[in-house]
Design an enzyme around this catalytic site. Structure first.
Site, short mmCIF file in Angstrom:
data_model
loop_
_atom_site.label_atom_id
_atom_site.label_comp_id
_atom_site.label_asym_id
_atom_site.label_seq_id
_atom_site.Cartn_x
_atom_site.Cartn_y
_atom_site.Cartn_z
N LEU A 157 -7.08 -27.89 -13.62
CA LEU A 157 -7.53 -27.81 -12.22
C LEU A 157 -9.05 -27.69 -12.13
CD1 LEU A 157 -4.81 -25.36 -10.84
CD2 LEU A 157 -4.87 -27.85 -10.67
N THR A 158 -9.72 -27.66 -13.29
CA THR A 158 -11.17 -27.50 -13.28
C THR A 158 -11.89 -28.68 -12.60
OG1 THR A 158 -11.03 -26.12 -15.24
CG2 THR A 158 -13.18 -27.03 -14.76
N LYS A 197 -13.61 -23.93 -28.90
CA LYS A 197 -14.58 -22.93 -28.44
C LYS A 197 -15.36 -22.29 -29.59
CE LYS A 197 -12.27 -21.65 -24.17
NZ LYS A 197 -11.71 -20.58 -23.35
N ASP A 239 -16.19 -17.48 -19.57
CA ASP A 239 -14.85 -16.88 -19.44
C ASP A 239 -14.94 -15.38 -19.19
OD1 ASP A 239 -13.32 -19.19 -19.86
OD2 ASP A 239 -13.44 -18.99 -22.04
N GLY A 247 -2.22 -8.86 -25.72
CA GLY A 247 -2.61 -10.26 -25.97
C GLY A 247 -4.06 -10.33 -26.40
N GLY A 250 -5.65 -13.29 -27.94
CA GLY A 250 -6.03 -14.65 -28.31
C GLY A 250 -7.34 -15.03 -27.63
N GLY A 251 -7.44 -16.30 -27.24
CA GLY A 251 -8.68 -16.81 -26.64
C GLY A 251 -9.05 -16.08 -25.36
N ALA A 252 -8.10 -15.99 -24.42
CA ALA A 252 -8.39 -15.32 -23.14
C ALA A 252 -8.62 -13.83 -23.39
CB ALA A 252 -7.23 -15.52 -22.17
N TYR A 289 -2.30 -17.72 -14.45
CA TYR A 289 -2.50 -18.14 -13.06
C TYR A 289 -1.65 -19.34 -12.66
CZ TYR A 289 -5.64 -21.57 -15.17
OH TYR A 289 -6.16 -22.59 -15.92
N GLY A 313 -4.35 -13.84 -12.03
CA GLY A 313 -5.25 -14.59 -12.91
C GLY A 313 -6.18 -15.56 -12.19
#
Ligand code: NAD
Length: 304
Positions: free
Chosen positions: A27-28, A82, A118, A142, A144-146, A238, A259
């Site tokens: 959606l970016t 990333k 981020d 959690g 991970g990346g986020a 999200y 989110g």
């Protein structure tokens, strides 16, 4: 070279892209383009999906070169590039260097500058969405990346004690070790699964950063009934905005942050860095929520 490449852009307008894997439904692009249009900018945002281009993640440096030659002003970077990009850019923003992850590369006079928006997205989301959230002790599920970005933002925002849990214990331990070095005055520790209920029962807030709650990962990663009374809850998922966690925590009267604000926050910060303009966060958020809700309608329609 067998893979696809970067198409030429027009000069005198912003050409921006997103490099990553499996990102065709991101959606970016509509988020950036709608806000840029509202600001009166000529702005095109393209998806450069590694899978569609038939390129491996290790080609990200070559792709950045191609994009630069094709007239791109900047590129957002997502999974799985990333960390790779950290080694490629000429200059790193201080927080991106500390985090060891880049999600935005801006071309500045031929030099590649790496940023991470981020963590800024989550910091701003927390500030705006839960302005009175107590920050004494936060549990994060959690890593991970986020989760790396949210944990960094939590400590940057002043969380005194941060407990990090992941089904992969090593991930939680590695993230905790890195963050302890960066924030030596704050308490950061890994929390193995058996200790989670007790930690959650005394936490002032809980951040959820696993994929649970997405359509293909239904459920909740921890027992919402075990939260302390009044503890706040933040979900990074999200799609959908109303996850089972968000629904259940809200029903039980906990202050909740979905989110969406983080997702908009990283796009808002990227657009601001790329253009030097002041995008309107409220307008971006309204548009984003319309996009996600429309997706829900399509899913429901498809399911019927
Ligand atoms: P990831 O795969 O990098 O990390 C997920 C982590 O969660 C892994 O370390 C995994 O071991 C752990 N995990 C999975 N199930 C668990 C459980 N039940 N308990 C504890 N740990 C568990 O994924 P990611 O890129 O960090 O994305 C996670 C979610 O965050 C996705 O839904 C993604 O869409 C969302 N996300 C949101 C934003 C935003 O701006 N709101 C940004 C990035 C990602």
């Amino acid at each position: 070279m067998t893979g696809g490449g970067v198409e030429q852009g027009r000069a005198s307008s912003y050409l921006v892209g997103l490099i990553g894997e499996g990102i065709t439904a991101s959606l970016t692009p509509p988020m950036h383009e709608a806000e840029a249009a509202a600001l009166g900018l000529s702005y095109t945002y393209r998806i450069l999906d590694l899978i569609e281009l038939g390129r491996p993640a290790e080609d990200v440096g070559a792709l950045l070169d191609e994009a630069h030659r094709a007239g791109y002003a900047a590129l957002n970077i997502t999974h799985p590039c990333k960390q790779l990009v950290v080694q490629i850019v000429d200059e790193l923003d201080e927080d991106a260097a500390r985090l060891g992850a880049v999600n935005l590369v801006v071309f500045d006079d031929g030099r590649l500058i790496g940023y991470n928006t981020d963590w800024m997205g989550f910091r701003d989301a927390l500030r705006a969405g839960l302005p009175d959230a107590p920050l004494e002790h936060v549990v994060q599920v959690g890593c991970g990346g986020a989760g790396a970005a949210t944990a960094y933002a939590l400590l940057h925002s002043g969380v005194a004690e941060l407990s990090l849990n992941d089904t992969d214990d090593r991930r939680a331990e590695q993230l905790a070790a890195r963050l302890r070095e960066l924030f030596p005055a704050q308490a950061v520790h890994a929390a193995a699964a058996p200790t989670l209920p007790d930690l959650i029962a005394r936490a002032s807030g809980v951040v959820h950063a696993t994929p649970m709650g997405m359509a293909h990962h239904p459920g909740v990663a921890f027992d919402v009934a075990g939260l302390r009374e009044g503890a706040w809850v933040s979900d990074v998922v999200y799609r959908p905005l109303e996850t089972e966690l968000v629904r259940e925590a809200s029903r039980r009267g906990h202050p909740v942050l979905d989110g969406g604000r983080m997702a908009v926050g990283q796009a808002w910060a990227s657009l601001q860095i790329i253009t030097g303009e002041q995008p309107r966060r409220d307008r971006m958020e309204r548009h984003f929520r319309t996009l996600v809700e429309a997706e829900g309608v399509h899913h429901d329609a498809g399911a019927r």
